[in-house]
Design an enzyme around this catalytic site. Structure first.
Site, PDB file in Angstrom:
ATOM      1  N   THR B 101       0.916  -1.041   0.180  1.00 50.78           N
ATOM      2  CA  THR B 101      -0.078   0.112   0.692  1.00 50.78           C
ATOM      3  C   THR B 101       1.115   1.665   0.133  1.00 50.78           C
ATOM      4  O   THR B 101       0.554   2.628  -0.555  1.00 50.78           O
ATOM      5  CB  THR B 101      -1.020  -0.240   1.147  1.00 50.78           C
ATOM      6  OG1 THR B 101      -1.799  -1.325   1.357  1.00 50.78           O
ATOM      7  CG2 THR B 101      -1.722   0.860   1.374  1.00 50.78           C
ATOM      8  N   THR B 177       2.044  -4.708   4.867  1.00 51.61           N
ATOM      9  CA  THR B 177       2.472  -4.370   5.980  1.00 51.61           C
ATOM     10  C   THR B 177       1.536  -6.433   6.127  1.00 51.61           C
ATOM     11  O   THR B 177       2.157  -6.860   7.260  1.00 51.61           O
ATOM     12  CB  THR B 177       1.076  -3.887   6.710  1.00 51.61           C
ATOM     13  OG1 THR B 177      -0.536  -3.782   6.142  1.00 51.61           O
ATOM     14  CG2 THR B 177       1.227  -2.508   6.578  1.00 51.61           C
ATOM     15  N   ASP B 178       1.186  -6.581   5.222  1.00 52.08           N
ATOM     16  CA  ASP B 178      -0.124  -8.177   5.974  1.00 52.08           C
ATOM     17  C   ASP B 178       1.861  -9.036   6.549  1.00 52.08           C
ATOM     18  O   ASP B 178       1.701  -9.179   8.057  1.00 52.08           O
ATOM     19  CB  ASP B 178      -0.205  -9.060   4.880  1.00 52.08           C
ATOM     20  CG  ASP B 178      -1.192  -8.834   4.695  1.00 52.08           C
ATOM     21  OD1 ASP B 178      -2.195  -7.747   5.047  1.00 52.08           O
ATOM     22  OD2 ASP B 178      -1.648  -9.485   4.058  1.00 52.08           O
ATOM     23  N   LYS B 254       2.113  -7.490  13.517  1.00 50.49           N
ATOM     24  CA  LYS B 254       0.371  -6.704  12.817  1.00 50.49           C
ATOM     25  C   LYS B 254      -0.259  -7.262  13.663  1.00 50.49           C
ATOM     26  O   LYS B 254      -0.165  -8.150  13.777  1.00 50.49           O
ATOM     27  CB  LYS B 254       0.728  -7.513  11.140  1.00 50.49           C
ATOM     28  CG  LYS B 254      -0.605  -6.437  11.034  1.00 50.49           C
ATOM     29  CD  LYS B 254      -1.007  -6.440   9.841  1.00 50.49           C
ATOM     30  CE  LYS B 254      -2.086  -5.383   9.130  1.00 50.49           C
ATOM     31  NZ  LYS B 254      -2.476  -5.620   7.628  1.00 50.49           N
TER      32      LYS B 254
END
EC number: 6.3.5.-
Lengths: 435, 435
Positions: B101, B177-178, B254
């Site tokens: 992203t 970010t995953d 996360k």
């Protein structure tokens, strides 16, 4: 559940066994008593004696000397049954034990050595419970909770249903902490209960000064008398012994290996707190199911052949194929982020859904909500028929699929049930609550 | 990365394509401009136009009318190279993009549509970076991070090493970010870096008003200039845009699907916070590796055939057998509680260790420390040769085993490496920090 390591050597060197009467001398102090068993989670450095006073004492073997006074039998104690009259002014609460650290309170405090406990054992160990309720206790299992499995969820559910249908005003379930949240989710779906069902346990057994067993058990009996007719987990809210939280059974998770306040509600707050016999609802706007009259309803068909797979960088799509080929009836993926897995898994996922095997996507983030409509991988997963776990915990999604496939094998019905809030497992909107 | 759903229909009905010049009228207001691509995580309700002023505007299609003014080409924009002179007073920072992203900031702000970004694209989008450093940008991948895999960890590590050895004062890695925390752990073990290596990303892309991309990128450049020569994750510390945390790459995870402050240090606190270009170390007693001269060291042999298995009630021991038979070289179990799995898995675990396949035990609690010496199941696992992950995150334990098996296949060496703190992944004692 016996001595090991240094403490075993210490006893063996004097040919001392459990049940023997001995004297242990440390510097100028001596203790005489019967050697007791240790709890499951005990260390290797202490010997526990039951003194003539009835008190138990743990003695560090460092610089200690032992003398055998009298050989004894391993105490197969045949205690006289307690003759406790039922108090008509108090509620009838049933306590069902499945094992785990909390159950070890019994063996230790009574000195009894047997795998099951009775109501009498429980009350000898925790007579304070009688001040709050008429207690009926039953041991249905004696396992460490890592060995729990769907068959045992059914066994527990049936026992709970029997107690309720026989008049229990509420039920407490003593359970190991490792998988308590899987069981609380399972019981939530299996049981439609008119009274509280409260799971509790302990992070430290009762021969450790820091044991949390007593407060958790007392809080659970209070919760079992409340008007909250849901399956809940009652455990320490903080590190000290001040109060407990009542967590909704579908929204709770063990989050720390050793802390007493290890259980946390995820994506919601606990329903209530329990302090000194009082229940305080935390948020008056949060709905909960109220106590009612009538029998418990039991839907205890389960499909145990469900896979629960964590996605990770480097995972192979073959793991999906393996479960399809092995005849699994459902798959829950604990995905990353908003509910993703590597895109090269998608052909295998397609093969599963094409074969009538529902695939559910949860998130290993734990907090937040699965949303597969944001990124292309998610949209491809949706196209492949993957069902979103929404804001369900991945563990709850797994348990719910085991239960749902016990009710139907119709793919669209499975999808509908999985995405319908049945027992508070799905929030109406995305929770931003975080820690 | 294009229109879909309602907005696609809206454009298709007028035969409008990306790059066309159009007029959109809503009540009394009209906008003229070129139709731009949408970002990966965009909704279906808006059309984005690049106005003559250079600004982009997102227009809700509700009650809007569109008129095609001029057909255009999909903008394969050939922007003139920026001629930015290197500022001798500023540090040279390299930004490596892997996609995700955060990288979409570029496409959107420039209107450019190409899979890779260059330093120029980055600087057109975020010229503020130039106030803080000379920026050298390179795109090495353009993937969503759920598609990351060990091979890409190696590719990223080598690119970072090249940048450092070519004189970069610090390196920023733009990443989805995953799985950012898997990659940060991998880079921690692969690289022995004399300068900061900072991973960053965004939870929301830059065509959303709530985008976190800018603060994270700015904070990362600040971190890359600091004296902390470790692999770190720089992401929002709170829900607002006030400051970022620098998390140690091996201790971060996360924890929320959508919140901006989704990354959390587990079993430790973040190393530092970054606010307005300033770094504040959070705990002066927490050691970190200081910036030094010299080249980066690279140990980039990995063994990707490692299984990462979550334990759950109902898991079958056959899943262990499957991985043994498939030639896996290592297994990490994400166990329950202090590090347990059902006792009926132990024969399969024994078979693995007897076959020279190391089995490592982490905990799905995430917080706390694995301790297999407390309960009988744990002790049986220790007897079966299972290696404790101690207080490593299960994800870090998985990554570390992938790396360790790239260095050695000697079982005792693997055990020793796994239980030795190399990059801050193992705490000296049990952390009671919790949330």
């Amino acid at each position: 559940m016996s001595y090991r390591g240094a403490s075993k050597q210490f006893l063996d060197s004097q040919d001392i066994s459990i049940g023997d009467k001995i004297r242990i001398t440390k510097k100028d102090v001596s203790y005489e008593g019967m050697v007791l068993e240790r709890a499951e989670d005990a260390d290797e450095k202490h010997i526990v004696l039951k003194l003539a006073s009835g008190y138990n004492v743990g003695l560090d073997i460092l610089d200690a000397e032992a003398k055998l006074l009298e050989k004894g039998e391993k105490p197969k104690i045949e205690l006289q049954p307690l003759e406790i009259e039922k108090d008509g002014k108090k509620r009838d609460i049933s306590i069902i034990s499945t094992g785990g650290t909390v159950a070890s309170i019994i063996d230790y405090k009574t000195g009894a050595v047997h795998p099951a406990f009775t109501a009498d054992d429980l009350l000898r160990a925790t007579p304070e419970l009688l001040e709050h309720a008429n207690i009926n206790g039953e041991a249905i299992l004696n396992i460490l909770s890592e060995n729990m499995k769907p068959d045992y969820w059914i066994k527990a559910a049936r026992s709970i249903a029997d107690e309720i249908n026989n008049g229990a005003y509420g039920v407490v379930v003593a359970h190991g902490t490792d998988t308590m949240h899987y069981t609380s989710a399972a019981l939530s779906f299996i049981l439609d209960t008119p009274v509280p069902v409260v799971l509790t346990g302990a992070q430290r057994s009762s021969d450790r000064p820091s044991s949390d067993a007593f407060l958790n058990l007392m809080g659970s009996v209070t919760a079992a008398k409340s008007d909250i007719a849901e399956v809940m987990v009652c455990m320490h809210a903080t590190e000290d012994d001040s109060y407990c939280y009542l967590h909704r059974g579908t929204k709770v998770r063990k989050m720390h290996t050793s802390r007493r306040d290890t259980f946390r509600s995820i994506n919601t707050q606990p329903i209530a707190k329990v302090r000194n016999g009082n229940i305080t609802i935390l948020d008056e706007n949060q709905e909960y199911k109220k106590r009612e009259n009538g029998e418990v309803k039991l839907q205890d068909n389960l499909e145990p052949k469900v896979a629960f797979i964590k996605s990770y960088p480097g995972i192979s799509g073959e793991i999906i194929d393996y479960h399809i080929d092995k005849g699994y009836k459902g798959i829950v993926i604990e995905g990353t982020g908003l509910g993703h897995c590597p895109d090269y898994l998608i052909p295998a996922v397609n093969r599963a859904t094409d074969s009538g095997i529902p695939v559910v996507m949860g998130s290993q983030c734990l907090y937040g909500r699965v949303n597969m409509n944001v990124y292309s991988t998610g949209r491809e997963l949706v196209s492949a028929g993957v069902i979103s776990a929404l804001d369900m915990l991945p563990e709850t999604a797994y348990v719910k699929l085991v239960w749902t496939l016990g009710q139907t094998d119709n793919m669209e019905e499975v999808r509908k049930i999985m995405q319908t809030n049945l027992k508070g497992e799905i929030g109406a909107k995305s929770s931003q609550k975080f820690f």
